[in-house]
Design a protein around this motif. Structure first.
Motif: not given
Ligand SMILES: [Zn+2]
Lengths: 640, 276
Positions: A616, A619-620, A623, A627, A630, B249, B252-253, B256-257
């Motif tokens: 996990k 992935y955090k 990500a 981000h 972006q 998680v 969070l994603v 963020q998006q």
């Protein structure tokens, strides 16, 4: 006795005569004034010429021969001569320091010190025969140690009194000592100070009188100081000891007198700067004086809080603060290279306008320097030969204090989700060394060719942290308290510390082999990296290795799929660990040193293997990076 | 005033297809970096129990031990990150061409978006290049003398406070100048859609900017300010969320998006406001 009475009477008379308006700032009277042997005592009268960046001084030295030897010379540190030119041993291999190019300095920008008179009780002026000596490297151009032969031999137990005159000129600040723009002055290593006549390891007595060598700081005897500074009254003056008197000098235009008194110090430093604003406070029995440059006034409470936290923590875990006062000096940014330093009863900090509260560089520095009042000012080990004894303990306590008050994951900084604890920073400074086996810790400062801070400060602190985690913090505290109580106001050496460690461990029936541990930490170049290599459920084996030659035992925690666990000991002498588990259960993970006691381990990530990893966080963080891409893309496309 | 804002908002929201397109491009590039980062992290510490510690929050030692052991990871991720940003900047000229022409014409279709992006790409590219050169010149005018005259900053300024405020002042001045050039380049691009002639459009764009400077300038500054606020909100609220469960998680994603989408919407809102 009569002379002492005469001198004191004269001082009182002078005070009445010369001063019309005056301010008294007295330290706490409950302070014990005779804690040391008071071998080297100095009364110094300073006349500061702020325009010439120099001072002419009168020094009355009172020095006691505590050795069984009859002495025929006195040796003095004349460390300001290290800044005379680029030929001194301190600077000869240096062309740049703190980002300054030293090559193109004008004559005015260099410093020096010279003794012009040294009259003994019989009226003999001893300067005729004085000579500079170079016990370390024979560099005839180095004038940092002065030998003054005595007319009359000094018998064991006898006291010599010398009436000395000396002139000192400050350099433009290279490192700490010196003058800066706008009449900033820091006077440290500034007077002829007697070297230490000590009992050597071979059983003989002799001078410990090192030249000013790179990587070295203090080693001198305890004594009392009475320092009177005559200076222009536009300067705000602070220093080691208690300011007992401050006022204008009668019959002069714009001259002031500031008088300091201090007991049981190994050195005396002072500072002058017109722009200082003074903040005072008290914590328990301790007076706190903070000299701040105006643009940093918002940091005064951060300095103060750091001092209060240090006092609270150290009095609980080491011992009572041994002095009545502490002066904290905030260097102006234009002379920042005078900061980051400790002197007895006085420390210099460093800060810059706008540093947020979540970045605790100020706190970490102040706590570090203040801790030196215990490990340096009071436990006055030889910082030239055994710098780890104070810097190691100080960094260890800097880590402990910061982590205690601000959390061990975020005590140093906590900005935008990026955090670091102070102990984490210390450990990382050591483990991220290009070569952690660069050299041993226990050697004189000048023998280091790189890695001084990483080894002396960071590795030693991390080694103490490791020891604390192995033996427990209560026993660790007992060791340090005993060490402090028994050796304060003396010059403890490694052997003294070791003796205390063994004594306390024995008392607590701990089987920790401190000699083996400290030999490896201090006198060897070995490092340690535990590494879990394999879990094999078909052959029912777990394999691990220890990289590096540092031998230390640990344990391996084996977790089974059904939730049960088993702890297996790993002997320190074994480099290879192989464990065969007979049970029918399946192993899910194996973890070397699961409580992270061995903080010296170069890589903590490879201490474990799990067959069911927790992905996990990966992935955090992936990500998060995605981000941020972006976000950065969107911001920068403004340019398009 | 409020009616105007609501009106522009609804126009911006109607461009949702364009917004999604730009977002999609950013998402793809972001995902590439995320996948690279995941692989690198996984290769380095993917089977360590330290991940459990990391799940509860940032742990500096885990990252610094990883970087000490595998220094190439950071270099690798950094270089890919920079590459993706540059790629997006290139693409954004094309993306802006479609977006600005759609806003100018009042089109909302994705077909028109691509059609006009094709038509105006090269002209827009020229505007971008001219404005880039102007931006570099302005930055040079502001900063080169500063660095030349300053010498040893602490000798010159005596206190770092003066230095810090001078730098902050110059940064703000730079931003204010860049906003003018940016507004000009956007208005010029709108005129290209109207007149299809580069120099004439740039002249018209400049005249329009000058004639209604305060209003345009407020939009430009507001846009920057909104971006700063959004970033501040994100770092304050979302960025530090843990990874205790798959739900956190995922949350969070998603957040963020959402922030990424909001950023693009704000930009489209800004373009619409300049057009109005
Ligand atoms: Zn230190």
């Amino acid at each position: 006795m009569v002379e002492k009475w005469l001198r004191n009477s004269l001082l009182v008379f002078m005070t009445i005569m010369v001063v019309n308006t005056c301010v008294f700032t007295q330290c706490n009277t409950s302070y014990n004034q005779s804690q040391s042997l008071k071998i080297a005592n100095y009364d110094i009268e300073v006349h500061l010429d702020h325009k010439g960046k120099s001072a002419s001084c009168i020094q009355k030295l009172n020095w006691k021969n505590t050795s069984p030897d009859t002495l025929r010379e006195l040796r003095f540190y004349m460390y300001m001569n290290a800044f005379k030119d680029l030929k001194s041993t301190y600077l000869k291999n240096t062309r740049k320091m703190f980002g300054q190019d030293l090559k193109n300095r004008t004559k005015k920008e260099w410093g020096h010190i010279e003794v012009t008179q040294a009259v003994d009780r019989n009226g003999n002026d001893l300067v005729q025969n004085q000579e500079y000596i170079q016990p370390n490297d024979g560099n005839a151009l180095d004038e940092t140690v002065l030998s003054i032969p005595l007319e009359m031999p000094l018998l064991p137990g006898e006291v010599i009194e010398l009436d000395m005159n000396f002139d000192v000129k400050l350099p433009r600040t290279i490192v700490r000592s010196g003058y800066g723009p706008r009449d900033f002055f820091l006077f440290v290593h500034w007077f002829p100070q007697v070297c230490v006549y000590e009992l050597k390891v071979d059983g003989n007595w002799g001078w410990n009188s090192h030249q000013f060598m790179p990587g070295t700081e203090f080693f001198s005897d305890f004594g009392d100081y009475n320092v009177e500074i005559y200076a222009s009254d536009h300067l705000v003056i602070g220093g080691s000891g208690c300011k007992t008197f401050s006022g204008k000098v009668l019959g002069t235009i714009g001259e002031q007198l500031v008088r300091f008194q201090a007991h049981d110090l190994i050195d005396f430093g002072w500072v002058a700067y017109p722009e200082y604003e003074t903040y005072t406070s008290t914590y328990g029995d301790t007076d706190i004086e903070i000299l701040m440059v105006p643009e940093h006034y918002a940091f005064a409470d951060r300095y103060l809080k750091a001092i209060e936290q240090s006092l609270e923590y150290l009095e609980k875990h080491v011992g009572k603060y041994p002095y009545p006062k502490i002066t904290v000096v905030d260097p102006p940014t234009h002379t920042l290279n005078s900061g980051f330093m400790e002197y007895p009863m006085m420390i210099t900090g460093a800060t810059a306008y706008g540093i947020p509260r979540s970045v605790r560089s100020v706190e970490s520095l102040v706590i570090h320097e203040f801790t030196h009042m215990y490990f340096m000012a009071s436990l006055a080990s030889n910082e030239k030969e055994e710098a780890w004894l104070d810097e190691g303990f100080v960094t260890y306590f800097e880590d402990r204090i910061l982590d205690h008050y601000y959390g061990n994951q975020s005590s140093l900084f906590d900005v935008l989700g990026a955090r670091s604890g102070n102990a984490q920073q210390s450990r990382n400074e050591y483990v991220s060394m290009e070569n952690p086996n660069l050299g041993k810790i226990a050697r004189p400062g000048w023998e280091f060719d790189g890695g001084f801070k990483s080894l002396i400060y960071a590795k030693t602190a991390t080694a103490f942290k490791t020891m604390e985690r192995i033996i427990g913090s209560d026993i660790m505290d007992e060791i340090i308290k005993t060490y402090f109580e028994r050796y304060k106001f003396t010059h403890p050496k490694e052997a003294d510390l070791r003796k205390i460690i063994k004594e306390v461990l024995e008392k607590n029936t701990s089987n920790f082999d401190s000699d083996k541990y400290l030999n490896q930490v201090l006198h060897a170049t070995s490092s340690i990296n535990f590494k879990m290599v394999d879990i094999n459920n078909s052959t029912k084996t777990i394999e691990a290795i220890r990289e590096g030659n540092f031998e230390i035992g640990t344990e391996v925690l084996i977790m089974f799929k059904d939730g049960s666990s088993k702890t297996v000991n790993w002997e320190g002498s074994e480099k290879h660990f192989k464990h065969t588990f007979s049970s029918s259960k399946e192993v899910i993970s194996a973890h070397i040193d699961p409580e992270q006691k061995i903080y010296l381990d170069l890589n903590l990530n490879n201490n474990s293997i799990t067959l069911d990893p927790n992905k996990k966080p990966l992935y955090k963080y992936a990500a998060k990076l995605g981000h941020w891409l972006q976000a950065v893309s969107q911001w920068t496309s403004f340019m398009m | 005033m409020w009616n105007k804002i609501i009106d522009i908002s609804s126009k911006a929201t109607k461009q949702w297809k364009s917004i999604l397109l730009i977002y999609g491009v950013q998402l793809v590039l972001g995902s590439i970096v995320a996948v690279i980062a995941y692989r690198q992290f996984n290769g380095a510490i993917g089977s360590s129990l330290e991940l459990d510690r990391l799940a509860n929050g940032f742990d500096r030692s885990i990252f610094s031990d990883m970087i000490n052991k595998f220094p190439v990871i950071i270099e690798h991720i950094q270089s890919r990150f920079a590459l993706m940003v540059v790629l997006f900047l290139m693409l954004s000229i094309f993306l802006h061409a479609g977006l600005l022409s759609n806003i100018r014409y009042g089109y909302y279709s994705i077909f028109k978006y691509f059609q006009n992006a094709n038509i105006y790409f090269f002209k827009f590219l020229k505007v971008v290049l001219i404005s880039l050169i102007l931006k570099i010149v302005v930055l040079a005018i502001i900063w080169v003398p500063f660095f030349m005259l300053i010498g040893d900053p602490l000798e010159t300024f005596h206190s770092e406070k003066t230095l810090i405020f001078t730098v902050i002042g110059l940064v703000i001045l730079s931003a204010l100048c860049l906003i003018v050039i940016w507004l000009w380049s956007v208005l010029s691009r709108y005129h290209i859609v109207d007149e299809n002639r580069l120099l004439v459009s740039m002249k018209s764009g400049w005249r329009l900017l000058i004639s209604n400077f305060a209003r345009y300038y407020i939009v430009g500054c507001g846009l920057i300010l909104l971006h700063v606020i959004i970033t501040w909100l994100y770092t304050l609220v979302v960025d530090d969320w843990g990874a205790e469960t798959w739900f956190t998680v995922l949350a969070l994603v998603i957040m963020q998006q959402l922030f990424s989408l909001i950023r693009i919407w704000i930009r489209v809102f800004g373009y619409s406001a300049v057009n109005d």
